[in-house]
Design a protein around this motif. Structure first.
Motif, PDB file in Angstrom:
ATOM      1  N   UNK A 145       0.745  -1.259  -0.105  1.00 38.98           N
ATOM      2  CA  UNK A 145      -0.123   0.136   0.008  1.00 38.98           C
ATOM      3  C   UNK A 145       0.870   1.145   0.155  1.00 38.98           C
ATOM      4  N   UNK A 146       1.801   1.341  -1.201  1.00 35.89           N
ATOM      5  CA  UNK A 146       2.540   2.384  -1.315  1.00 35.89           C
ATOM      6  C   UNK A 146       1.707   3.705  -1.653  1.00 35.89           C
ATOM      7  N   UNK A 147       1.904   4.757  -1.070  1.00 42.35           N
ATOM      8  CA  UNK A 147       1.564   5.941  -1.544  1.00 42.35           C
ATOM      9  C   UNK A 147       2.492   7.228  -1.306  1.00 42.35           C
ATOM     10  N   UNK A 148       2.246   8.441  -1.708  1.00 46.32           N
ATOM     11  CA  UNK A 148       3.056   9.472  -1.772  1.00 46.32           C
ATOM     12  C   UNK A 148       3.224  10.124  -0.332  1.00 46.32           C
ATOM     13  N   UNK A 149       1.966  10.137   0.215  1.00 50.03           N
ATOM     14  CA  UNK A 149       2.048  10.894   1.584  1.00 50.03           C
ATOM     15  C   UNK A 149       2.647   9.757   2.546  1.00 50.03           C
ATOM     16  N   UNK A 150       2.522   8.697   2.599  1.00 48.08           N
ATOM     17  CA  UNK A 150       3.480   7.625   3.467  1.00 48.08           C
ATOM     18  C   UNK A 150       4.857   7.533   3.023  1.00 48.08           C
ATOM     19  N   UNK A 151       5.174   7.774   2.085  1.00 46.64           N
ATOM     20  CA  UNK A 151       6.491   7.788   1.458  1.00 46.64           C
ATOM     21  C   UNK A 151       7.091   8.775   2.293  1.00 46.64           C
ATOM     22  N   UNK A 152       6.575  10.151   1.756  1.00 47.66           N
ATOM     23  CA  UNK A 152       7.139  11.348   2.578  1.00 47.66           C
ATOM     24  C   UNK A 152       7.222  11.331   3.837  1.00 47.66           C
ATOM     25  N   UNK A 153       6.289  10.741   4.484  1.00 46.74           N
ATOM     26  CA  UNK A 153       6.405  10.595   5.981  1.00 46.74           C
ATOM     27  C   UNK A 153       7.448   9.734   6.378  1.00 46.74           C
ATOM     28  N   UNK A 154       7.630   8.633   5.926  1.00 45.31           N
ATOM     29  CA  UNK A 154       8.707   7.756   5.991  1.00 45.31           C
ATOM     30  C   UNK A 154      10.102   8.353   5.874  1.00 45.31           C
ATOM     31  N   UNK A 155      10.329   9.087   4.940  1.00 48.86           N
ATOM     32  CA  UNK A 155      11.577   9.745   4.716  1.00 48.86           C
ATOM     33  C   UNK A 155      11.865  10.779   5.953  1.00 48.86           C
ATOM     34  N   UNK A 156      10.774  11.469   6.268  1.00 43.59           N
ATOM     35  CA  UNK A 156      10.945  12.475   7.046  1.00 43.59           C
ATOM     36  C   UNK A 156      11.398  11.650   8.569  1.00 43.59           C
ATOM     37  N   UNK A 157      10.541  10.769   8.608  1.00 46.01           N
ATOM     38  CA  UNK A 157      10.797  10.021  10.079  1.00 46.01           C
ATOM     39  C   UNK A 157      12.120   9.695  10.295  1.00 46.01           C
ATOM     40  N   UNK A 158      12.641   8.671   9.195  1.00 45.89           N
ATOM     41  CA  UNK A 158      13.938   8.152   9.514  1.00 45.89           C
ATOM     42  C   UNK A 158      15.187   9.311   9.456  1.00 45.89           C
ATOM     43  N   UNK A 159      14.950  10.023   8.815  1.00 42.62           N
ATOM     44  CA  UNK A 159      15.885  11.294   8.786  1.00 42.62           C
ATOM     45  C   UNK A 159      16.086  12.025  10.223  1.00 42.62           C
ATOM     46  N   UNK A 160      14.629  12.007  10.673  1.00 39.16           N
ATOM     47  CA  UNK A 160      14.556  12.776  12.167  1.00 39.16           C
ATOM     48  C   UNK A 160      15.359  11.989  13.218  1.00 39.16           C
ATOM     49  N   UNK A 161      15.296  10.364  12.885  1.00 33.95           N
ATOM     50  CA  UNK A 161      16.153   9.451  13.869  1.00 33.95           C
ATOM     51  C   UNK A 161      17.679   9.297  13.607  1.00 33.95           C
ATOM     52  N   UNK A 162      18.006   9.964  12.668  1.00 35.69           N
ATOM     53  CA  UNK A 162      19.526   9.989  12.305  1.00 35.69           C
ATOM     54  C   UNK A 162      19.683   8.774  11.330  1.00 35.69           C
ATOM     55  N   UNK A 163      18.772   8.419  10.520  1.00 33.68           N
ATOM     56  CA  UNK A 163      19.158   7.319   9.459  1.00 33.68           C
ATOM     57  C   UNK A 163      19.638   7.930   8.455  1.00 33.68           C
ATOM     58  N   UNK A 164      20.202   7.391   7.317  1.00 37.77           N
ATOM     59  CA  UNK A 164      20.859   7.695   6.249  1.00 37.77           C
ATOM     60  C   UNK A 164      20.327   7.258   4.786  1.00 37.77           C
TER      61      UNK A 164
END
Length: 727
Positions: A322-341
């Motif tokens: 169930x990929x969609x643009x909103x969820x992908x944007x959110x995941x990008x922001x979330x892993x970046x906020x945790x220090x992911x690369x």
């Protein structure tokens, strides 16, 4: 009089004019000794600890020399198992291989020794190659088979190598498993008779069994003591490993492509090159064999093995298809906020006429689904760049669904005999593309090439394969070449991967194959890592990662922190334990930060920061396995040490929980006994205190001989300790 050729200067190929009786092939700590005159058998006499020139006569005079043909062929003499069997054009089966020529080439990193063996009667020859690394204790062995007949010769059996050995108490350690339970350690006594390890999946050859083994010559395998032979067959297709014992003490080990339904028609002037078998030898147990293979793997058989691996978030367990643009944007922001690369968008992003809303459609149609991603992939790359992380994507380019535009255009591209209904795989519609076909190879290369052309900043590809080679038959191969399919498929795949690597050397790629089905050094030269298992349960991963560590370095093993309860087992495990397990390999995440409470989110952020600090140790350090999860002690531990022994990181896990359960002391290894180390506990949860040894100083000798009493009283307790040398 024996003439030994140990050429120390850098030279090019120099054929020998006079043939020596003895041939010594050495690495820094091991030697292989062969013997043979021109026109006679080439025999292996010895494989073990390094010999000096003066030791060779002692091997012969001691009664310990093996005297077994280096490459036994069917037809003459008593060879219960053979490396080579052929059918000559005139119907004769016999071969009688004798030594014809010998060459030695010295290079900076290795020495290549080639023996040319020829049949006494017919124009068939085998070049038997030994590549001895001069900075690592590994010898790679492979054969090159050719002939001078005017008609084809049929190869019935074509092993890469034969290695005889002697032992009064030999044990075999190897890996087996299944989907969700890959890389499990099996240990067994080798008795008279035959032990065969094989895989005939055709595509994913690390499910069920692995093509790597360790042979312990002094009884059951031990980590730090005993003589051990390690062997790794570098082939991603069907294989067969055979250990034959026709009499006590005498064994013959063969490894190569599985010959079942795989007769190969060798044309005139064609050379059949077998996969390399990498072997090593240790007197310090299986632990040293593992460390040798890890170093060899990082430097020679793992793409970009000198570069650290990124910490990533994968979308699969977060949204599945169930990929969609909103969820992908959110995941990008979330892993970046945790220090992911790195963020990786998994399955479900593609499909035009047919949508990838389930696993039964759209494979082969690698176009963006504009309903799910109305603005395409470019904005996701921009969002990743804005958040200072990289972006990756999932593909399965070797397969097609019957419900796809590709299948409608090219139904002849699938693997299936003409006029038959194929066996379907995942989703009831999945089929395998015929990579023996150059047109298919061009298409598969184009999947990656088009993505990189359209999105140059794409940094990572998760390359999956969820299909066996069933419905055996190729519409591309000729009637007389149908038995080539198992081999031709992987030759075609290799051609594709070599093109990708040549054009995109820095593109990071993961080999995923229904989980860990491609944990194999035949495929890893083109991939930076492999997906260890679809099962992300932390407790079960301890066992799988332990087994995989026998042969593969931590940097190659993708290990992700998943949700609790776990999606595969339903087990509830604390976030610290889940991180502590994943941090012993290449750290990533499947659980979604948005679903975590604030306490777990803060812990995750700190754990990721901590992993960055210990990443060089985990991904490039020397592994020391300490307490095995298979030892029935209820705990497990391991550690990584820097080459200079100035730093180390130690992991301990509690595997089961009982009242008044005895916990053994945790002894360490790989340290400098004369040095002192300060201990710091890592990944301490919020509102918890470090254990009592935190900030204490101990000698390396004490830590290795006496150890520490580490509190792991509670269920799913885990500890990570950092050791820093202070003098």
């Amino acid at each position: 009089m024996n003439k030994i050729r140990n050429i120390l200067t850098l030279i090019t190929w120099i054929p020998c004019c006079a043939f020596a009786d003895s041939y010594l092939i050495s690495t820094p700590n091991t030697s292989l000794l062969l013997e043979g005159d021109k026109g006679t058998d080439l025999n292996i006499l010895y494989y073990g600890s390094k010999l000096a020139d003066s030791d060779m006569e002692q091997v012969k005079n001691s009664g310990l020399a093996i005297y077994s043909q280096a490459y036994p062929a069917f037809g003459f003499g008593y060879n219960p198992e053979t490396a080579l069997s052929v059918l000559h054009p005139n119907g004769e089966l016999a071969l009688q291989l004798v030594l014809e020529d010998y060459q030695r080439e010295n290079r900076e990193d290795y020495e290549l020794i080639t023996f040319t063996l020829k049949d006494k009667k017919y124009p068939l020859q085998v070049k038997l190659n030994y590549k001895a690394y001069q900075k690592n204790d590994v010898i790679e062995i492979w054969s090159e088979i050719s002939h001078g007949w005017k008609k084809p010769v049929t190869l019935k059996q074509m092993a890469s190598a034969h290695l005889p050995f002697m032992s009064g108490d030999a044990w075999l350690s190897h890996l087996y498993g299944d989907w969700g339970n890959e890389g499990i350690v099996q240990e067994e006594l080798l008795t008279t008779g035959m032990k065969v390890i094989k895989n005939r999946d055709g595509v994913r050859n690390a499910h069920v069994c692995h093509s790597e083994v360790m042979i312990s010559l002094d009884g059951k395998a031990r980590e730090n003591s005993g003589r051990v032979i390690g062997a790794v067959l570098c082939w991603p297709g069907n294989y067969q490993l055979r250990v034959d014992c026709v009499s006590p003490y005498n064994y013959a080990f063969f490894a190569g492509i599985d010959n079942e339904n795989a007769d190969y028609t060798l044309k005139p002037q064609e050379v059949f090159v077998t996969p390399e078998l990498a072997v090593t030898y240790s007197t310090q147990g299986i632990g040293e064999v593992s460390r040798t293979f890890h170093r060899w793997g990082r430097t020679t058989h793992l793409a970009n093995g000198d570069k650290p691996r990124d910490i990533l978030l994968n979308s699969w367990e977060g949204v599945y298809l169930k990929v969609n643009e909103e969820k992908m944007f959110g995941m990008i922001q979330d892993i970046a906020a945790l220090g992911g690369e790195l963020f990786v968008m998994d399955d479900g992003w593609f499909g035009n006429k047919y949508k990838r809303n389930d696993d039964n459609a759209a494979l082969g149609d690698w176009t963006v689904d504009r309903e799910k991603l109305p603005n395409g992939i470019a904005p996701l790359l921009e969002e990743a760049k804005k958040n200072k992380i990289k972006f990756g994507i999932w593909i399965e380019p070797e397969c097609v669904n019957t419900t796809s535009e590709l299948f409608e255009k090219h139904p002849d591209w699938i693997i299936c005999p003409e006029g038959r209904t194929p066996d379907y795989g995942r989703g009831g519609t999945q089929l395998l593309l015929d990579l023996s076909n150059p047109e298919v190879q061009e298409f598969v290369f184009g999947v990656v090439d088009n993505l990189k052309t359209n999105y140059p900043e794409l940094a990572y590809i998760k390359w999956d394969i969820n299909m066996s080679l069933s419905s055996f038959g190729s519409s591309y191969l000729s009637d007389k070449e149908q038995s080539h399919l198992y081999i031709a498929y992987h030759r075609g795949l290799r051609n594709v991967l070599e093109r990708i690597r040549n054009k995109y050397p820095n593109l990071v790629m993961q080999a995923c194959a229904s989980g860990g089905g491609r944990a194999n050094y035949g495929i890893l030269p083109y991939f930076d890592e492999y997906w260890t298992s679809d099962n992300t349960d932390a407790l079960q991963r301890i066992y799988m990662q332990w087994g995989n560590s026998y042969f593969f370095p931590a940097m190659a093993m993708g290990s992700h922190v998943s949700a609790s309860p776990n999606h595969q087992t339903g087990r509830n495990i604390p976030v610290k334990f889940r991180f502590d397990v994943a941090m012993a390999a290449r750290l990533g995440m499947e659980m979604q930060p948005k679903d975590m409470n604030e306490t777990d989110r803060n812990f995750s952020r700190k754990a990721i920061e901590t992993y960055k600090k210990i990443r060089p140790l985990v991904q490039f350090g020397d592994l020391y396995r300490l307490i095995s999860p298979y030892s029935d002690k209820g705990v497990s531990s391991l550690m990584y040490c820097s080459a200079d022994k100035n730093e180390a990181v130690f992991f301990a896990y509690k595997l089961r929980h009982f009242v008044a359960q005895p916990i053994p002391e945790f002894r360490m290894d790989g340290l400098n006994p004369d040095a002192s180390y300060r201990i710091t506990e890592l990944n301490v949860p919020e509102n918890s205190k470090p254990i009592s040894v935190d900030r204490q100083v101990f000698s390396g000798k004490f830590l290795m001989e006496q150890g520490l009493r580490i509190p792991v009283q509670k269920e799913y307790t885990s500890r990570i300790l950092k050791l820093d040398r202070i003098n």
